[in-house]
Each structure stands twice: as structure tokens, then as C-alpha cells.
Design a protein around this motif. Structure first.
Motif, mmCIF file in Angstrom:
data_model
loop_
_atom_site.group_PDB
_atom_site.id
_atom_site.type_symbol
_atom_site.label_atom_id
_atom_site.label_comp_id
_atom_site.label_asym_id
_atom_site.label_seq_id
_atom_site.Cartn_x
_atom_site.Cartn_y
_atom_site.Cartn_z
ATOM 1 N N GLU A 1 0.822 -1.200 0.000
ATOM 2 C CA GLU A 1 0.000 0.000 0.000
ATOM 3 C C GLU A 1 0.862 1.258 0.000
ATOM 4 O OE1 GLU A 1 -2.363 -0.219 3.474
ATOM 5 O OE2 GLU A 1 -0.688 -0.117 4.864
ATOM 6 N N ARG A 2 0.299 2.333 -0.552
ATOM 7 C CA ARG A 2 1.019 3.597 -0.656
ATOM 8 C C ARG A 2 1.090 4.240 0.729
ATOM 9 N NH1 ARG A 2 -3.116 3.152 -4.265
ATOM 10 N NH2 ARG A 2 -2.526 2.747 -6.430
ATOM 11 N N GLN A 3 2.296 4.601 1.154
ATOM 12 C CA GLN A 3 2.490 5.185 2.474
ATOM 13 C C GLN A 3 3.194 6.533 2.340
ATOM 14 O OE1 GLN A 3 3.209 1.809 5.572
ATOM 15 N NE2 GLN A 3 4.291 1.180 3.726
ATOM 16 N N PHE A 4 3.032 7.387 3.345
ATOM 17 C CA PHE A 4 3.654 8.708 3.274
ATOM 18 C C PHE A 4 4.128 9.134 4.653
ATOM 19 C CE2 PHE A 4 -0.927 9.376 3.791
ATOM 20 C CZ PHE A 4 -1.004 10.295 4.829
ATOM 21 N N VAL B 1 -4.541 14.589 -4.427
ATOM 22 C CA VAL B 1 -5.278 14.095 -3.266
ATOM 23 C C VAL B 1 -4.487 14.356 -1.984
ATOM 24 C CG1 VAL B 1 -6.004 11.970 -2.101
ATOM 25 C CG2 VAL B 1 -6.669 12.381 -4.476
ATOM 26 N N LEU B 2 -3.194 14.099 -1.998
ATOM 27 C CA LEU B 2 -2.390 14.325 -0.803
ATOM 28 C C LEU B 2 -2.296 15.804 -0.474
ATOM 29 C CD1 LEU B 2 -0.842 12.946 1.412
ATOM 30 C CD2 LEU B 2 1.157 12.821 -0.084
ATOM 31 N N ARG B 3 -2.207 16.647 -1.491
ATOM 32 C CA ARG B 3 -2.187 18.098 -1.258
ATOM 33 C C ARG B 3 -3.498 18.567 -0.630
ATOM 34 N NH1 ARG B 3 -4.255 22.398 -3.341
ATOM 35 N NH2 ARG B 3 -5.266 21.181 -4.985
ATOM 36 N N ALA C 1 6.590 13.269 13.723
ATOM 37 C CA ALA C 1 6.320 13.017 12.307
ATOM 38 C C ALA C 1 4.974 12.323 12.170
ATOM 39 C CB ALA C 1 7.423 12.146 11.711
ATOM 40 N N VAL C 2 4.291 12.627 11.069
ATOM 41 C CA VAL C 2 3.015 11.987 10.774
ATOM 42 C C VAL C 2 3.260 10.917 9.715
ATOM 43 C CG1 VAL C 2 0.732 12.307 9.738
ATOM 44 C CG2 VAL C 2 1.611 13.987 11.378
ATOM 45 N N VAL C 3 2.781 9.720 9.970
ATOM 46 C CA VAL C 3 2.875 8.644 8.985
ATOM 47 C C VAL C 3 1.459 8.250 8.575
ATOM 48 C CG1 VAL C 3 5.074 7.764 9.820
ATOM 49 C CG2 VAL C 3 2.962 6.877 10.795
ATOM 50 N N GLY C 4 1.304 7.864 7.337
ATOM 51 C CA GLY C 4 -0.030 7.510 6.881
ATOM 52 C C GLY C 4 0.003 6.596 5.678
ATOM 53 N N ARG C 5 -1.171 6.210 5.249
ATOM 54 C CA ARG C 5 -1.295 5.332 4.083
ATOM 55 C C ARG C 5 -2.453 5.828 3.225
ATOM 56 N NH1 ARG C 5 -3.862 2.629 8.232
ATOM 57 N NH2 ARG C 5 -5.950 1.832 7.768
ATOM 58 N N ILE C 6 -2.375 5.519 1.955
ATOM 59 C CA ILE C 6 -3.419 5.873 0.993
ATOM 60 C C ILE C 6 -4.032 4.576 0.492
ATOM 61 C CG2 ILE C 6 -3.951 7.090 -1.145
ATOM 62 C CD1 ILE C 6 -1.406 8.722 -0.733
ATOM 63 N N LEU D 1 -10.128 7.454 -2.858
ATOM 64 C CA LEU D 1 -8.944 7.186 -2.057
ATOM 65 C C LEU D 1 -9.211 7.629 -0.616
ATOM 66 C CD1 LEU D 1 -6.103 8.414 -4.463
ATOM 67 C CD2 LEU D 1 -6.933 6.080 -4.124
ATOM 68 N N THR D 2 -8.850 6.777 0.321
ATOM 69 C CA THR D 2 -9.011 7.075 1.740
ATOM 70 C C THR D 2 -7.638 7.184 2.382
ATOM 71 O OG1 THR D 2 -11.102 5.854 1.792
ATOM 72 C CG2 THR D 2 -10.047 6.310 3.903
ATOM 73 N N LEU D 3 -7.415 8.271 3.109
ATOM 74 C CA LEU D 3 -6.139 8.489 3.765
ATOM 75 C C LEU D 3 -6.298 8.313 5.264
ATOM 76 C CD1 LEU D 3 -6.024 10.127 0.996
ATOM 77 C CD2 LEU D 3 -4.134 11.362 2.046
ATOM 78 N N ALA D 4 -5.423 7.540 5.853
ATOM 79 C CA ALA D 4 -5.371 7.347 7.302
ATOM 80 C C ALA D 4 -3.990 7.766 7.772
ATOM 81 C CB ALA D 4 -5.643 5.893 7.665
#
Length: 462
Positions: free
Chosen positions: A70-73, A96-98, A116-121, A140-143
Motif C-alpha cells: 500500500e502507498r504510504q507517506f 489528493v495528498l495536497r 512526524a506523521v505517517v499515513g497510508r493511501i 482514495l481514503t487516507l489514514a
């Protein structure tokens, strides 16, 4: 690629991470996601926290999505909203991330001030077995949370507060009160400083994906379509018109029927003549370099001199674009150009609407000699083609982009494509002007061909 990097055309606008505190926070987040840490003390990150230097260090440019997962940020600062996205497998990911950062900015600012904030898309699709699965991606759902779980801790305290307010006997519940006090030490005052991320779900009706050789999925049109860059990957998908980029006549007809594109020459707010002149310059430069002709300083006069020596090797797009330029500057008869003309896709642009940027990306793939539009709208394809160009063309393109795009990116985009579009779907029924009777037109090959914005192509069979 060194020329592009030096001119700020690649890895530009990244966020610099050069303090021990930020490096420590990034490593903490990176360890949580991947189980690895970087030894670098200075690097740059994009909007999603991806660093090209760390990717090079790890030998894995997809290190934030281990094993294709999964896409992570990672967010160290809300200023990442201005940075590009370096490795998107969906064209909408950066937008979407912006939007996620902008719409939750106050909460994210508070969170990144301490961690730091970590998340997934999450696209909601467990497995993409083939192109037929792509329409399942519709939102797309971001957590996201900090590495210290501040959002989760705040949610726990908020639940306790809600229970305390609803239960009339809670005033005498010493255990609950003690738990609330202890939880508040971890999460802070969530009533005065809430940290709930409310804007986390984003619809994505249209997108391009790098999967399956590159696929455009446009759902917002009246007639949804999927267009494949690789003909071998073309798959019939229920509810979608399926085409490949080689189906030039059907694509032109589909764009016309759905009012997704318009001629530059009469597009609202477009200064057509300069745009057409520049397109001619790009095509002549490409041809001159390919033929080994001297282009001097790469200016317009030198390119015109080179064109005079091309003879039968003059690019076929030039005749149509030159006719349009003359019409824009001098008037006269409307040039007859249809989708069989090599200039056709150079001479149109997307109409305003939710699919505008994606349609302009498709047009750049259909007319890749316009290297400026290709760079602006389809960087993955631009970078791939750039690697195969001769050195002279790389030099010309890098200098041209630095001179005519990088110094005023937004102004150039507005001049070429118009103002940022609204989300209203274009109505083909209201656009019966220059496009003519697109649905009924047929080419001599039996493929649909729009009557076109230039003359009576359908009637005279040209």
C-alpha cells in the motif's frame, strides 16, 4: 538527467531535511514503515516524504511502499503541500495528498510540531489482477497518525469525554475520571486543541495509472472510456469504451462527442498564434537535430533556416500548424484539418472540466513532439523519452524549458490550458460549433473520424 536537475526541472521544489531533529523524526517514521533507517544527515523529500537520495541509498526508489504494498507517506511539515510527487503510480495522488494537507492543515500543523506523521493511501482494491479491475478504484481514503499515536490517543480521550457527558453517574466514577486524567497527559486538551483528521476521503473519477503499460480511465465524461498506451494490454471493460493510443480517429471522435477538447485557435482566452508558433519551433528543432542540421542558438530564425534545408524531410505536422497560424494572424479561409492530419492533436486542448488535466496528458502522448506540453502534463513519459534523445535535443529541451516554463510555471500553464477548471461536467449538446457532426463522421478506413473543427472533412472524405 543532470541538465534537468541543474535547471530545476527535475527534483525541483523538494523540501530540504538538514536538521538533526528532522532527520531523527524521519528515521523514527521510516523505521515504523519499513524497519529501516537512513544514515544520511541531509536529504530532500517530496509531498509524500519520499527522498530520491534515500531511494538511491537503499537501492529501492519505492521504499515507502515495500514489496509493492500500500502507498504510504511521511509528513514532517505542512509545507510539503507545495512539493511535487516523484513516483506516483496514479496521476491523482499528488492532488489528493495536497488536498488532504490543506483541508486538515491546522490539525497536521499541530501534530507535526511534535512528531512526524505517517499515513497510508488506500484505494479500496486488494488486488489489481488486470485492467478490468481499475474501475474499482473510485475513491482514495487516507489514514494518518504520528509515530507516537497522538491521533489514536486523542480519539480515546474523546470517547471517554463523550461517555462522561452522556452518563449521569459518571461524576461518581472515580476509575473513569482517573483514566481521563491519565489519557489527557498523553493527548493534551482535545477540546481546545482537537487533532481529529476530518477530511480523509476523496473521490477520483478520472486518473492515469502506470499499471498495465499506462491506462487513462475517464469516468466523468458522458461516455466513460479507458485508453491504453500499450495495445497488447487492451481489455474490454463493461461500461467503458476501450481504445488504444493508436486509435487516433476513434479518440478524436470520442473527445468531440463528449466535449472534452477544443481547437486552440478559438479556445476562450487562448492567444493562439504564439502557441502555434512555439509548437512549430519544437517540431522543427526535433527534426533538425534528428537530421543533423545546424540549429545555431536554437532560436526561431535559426530553426526556420534549418527548415529551409529539410526538403521532403519537413515534418508533416508543419503544414497544418502553419495554416492555422496564418489563419490566426491574417484570417481568410478556415483550414481543413481533421483527425487524419498529423497536426490534429497538436492543435487542440482540453476543455474546462474535471478531466481537463488528464485529457491534456492524453493529448501530449498523442502529440509528443510538443515537448513543453509533454513535460508539464506527463512527466513519467517525458523522462522516459528524454533518456533516449540525442544529446543535442536534451540540451535544447532543457534550455527551452528553463527559459520558457520554469520562470513562470503557473502563467505558462494558464496561457496554454486556460484557468483552473471547475468540477462541472461539460455538456456535448451545448458545443455544436466547430466540431460539426462528430458522431456520424467516418474515415475511409471505417474508423470514426470527427468532422473536425476545420472545414468539411466528413463530407469531402479528406
Amino acid at each position: 538527467m543532470k541538465r534537468l536537475i541543474a535547471q530545476g526541472l527535475m527534483f525541483g521544489n523538494l523540501i530540504r531535511v538538514d536538521s538533526a531533529a528532522w532527520v531523527g523524526l524521519y528515521n523514527r517514521a521510516l523505521d515504523r514503515i519499513t524497519g529501516r533507517q537512513t544514515a544520511l544527515t541531509e536529504f530532500h523529500i517530496d509531498i509524500g516524504g519520499h527522498s530520491p537520495e534515500i531511494g538511491d541509498e537503499f537501492g529501492d526508489m519505492d521504499y515507502l511502499s515495500p514489496e509493492g504494498g500500500e502507498r504510504q507517506f511521511i509528513l514532517l511539515t505542512t509545507e510539503q503541500k507545495t512539493a511535487p510527487m516523484l513516483t506516483p503510480d496514479l496521476s491523482v495522488l499528488r492532488d489528493v495528498l495536497r488536498r488532504f494537507i490543506v483541508e486538515n492543515e491546522s490539525q497536521l500543523f499541530s501534530l507535526t510540531a511534535r512528531d512526524a506523521v505517517v499515513g497510508r493511501i488506500d484505494d479500496g482494491v486488494w488486488r489489481l489482477a488486470g485492467p478490468a479491475d481499475l474501475p474499482n478504484i473510485s475513491r482514495l481514503t487516507l489514514a494518518a497518525d504520528t509515530t507516537g499515536n497522538h491521533v489514536a490517543e486523542a480519539d480515546r480521550l474523546a470517547a471517554m469525554i463523550d461517555r462522561f457527558r452522556r452518563d449521569p453517574n459518571a461524576w461518581w466514577d472515580d476509575v473513569l475520571i482517573a483514566q481521563m486524567i491519565e489519557q489527557a497527559r498523553k493527548s493534551g486538551d482535545v477540546l481546545r486543541h482537537p487533532v481529529r483528521l476530518d477530511h480523509t476521503v476523496f473521490d477520483v473519477p478520472d486518473f492515469w495509472t502506470a499499471r498495465f503499460g499506462g491506462v487513462y480511465l475517464i469516468r466523468s465524461a458522458a461516455e466513460p472510456a479507458m485508453i491504453f498506451a500499450d495495445p497488447a494490454q487492451r481489455t474490454e471493460v463493461p461500461g467503458f469504451l476501450t481504445l488504444t493510443v493508436q486509435d487516433r480517429h476513434p479518440i478524436a471522435a470520442w473527445l468531440a462527442r463528449n466535449a472534452l477538447a477544443e481547437p486552440i485557435i478559438n479556445a476562450r482566452g487562448a492567444d493562439a498564434a504564439p502557441i502555434l508558433r512555439q509548437k512549430i519551433d519544437f517540431i522543427l528543432a526535433d527534426a533538425a537535430i534528428r537530421l543533423g542540421l545546424d540549429t545555431g542558438d536554437g532560436g526561431r530564425a535559426a530553426l526556420r533556416r534549418a527548415a529551409g534545408r529539410m526538403g521532403d524531410d519537413l515534418p508533416p505536422e508543419i503544414a497544418g500548424l502553419a495554416a492555422l497560424q496564418r489563419y490566426a494572424e491574417q484570417g481568410g479561409d478556415w483550414p481543413v484539418i481533421d483527425s487524419g492530419d498529423p497536426a490534429y492533436f497538436h492543435a487542440i486542448r482540453a476543455t474546462p472540466g474535471p478531466a481537463r488535466d488528464l485529457v491534456n496528458r492524453l493529448l501530449s502522448e498523442l502529440a509528443p513532439r510538443d515537448v513543453r506540453q509533454l513535460f508539464i502534463t506527463h512527466k513519467p513519459l517525458f523522462y522516459r523519452l528524454y533518456q533516449g534523445w540525442p544529446d543535442a535535443k536534451r540540451e535544447y529541451v532543457a534550455q527551452m524549458l528553463a527559459r520558457e516554463y520554469a520562470i513562470d510555471k503557473q502563467g505558462t500553464r494558464t496561457a496554454l490550458f486556460g484557468p483552473e477548471p471547475g468540477m462541472a461536467r461539460p455538456d456535448p449538446a451545448t458545443r455544436d460549433g466547430p466540431w460539426g457532426r462528430a458522431a456520424a463522421a467516418r474515415s475511409d478506413t471505417g474508423l470514426p473520424r470527427p468532422a473536425g473543427p476545420w472545414g468539411r472533412a466528413a463530407e469531402d472524405g479528406s
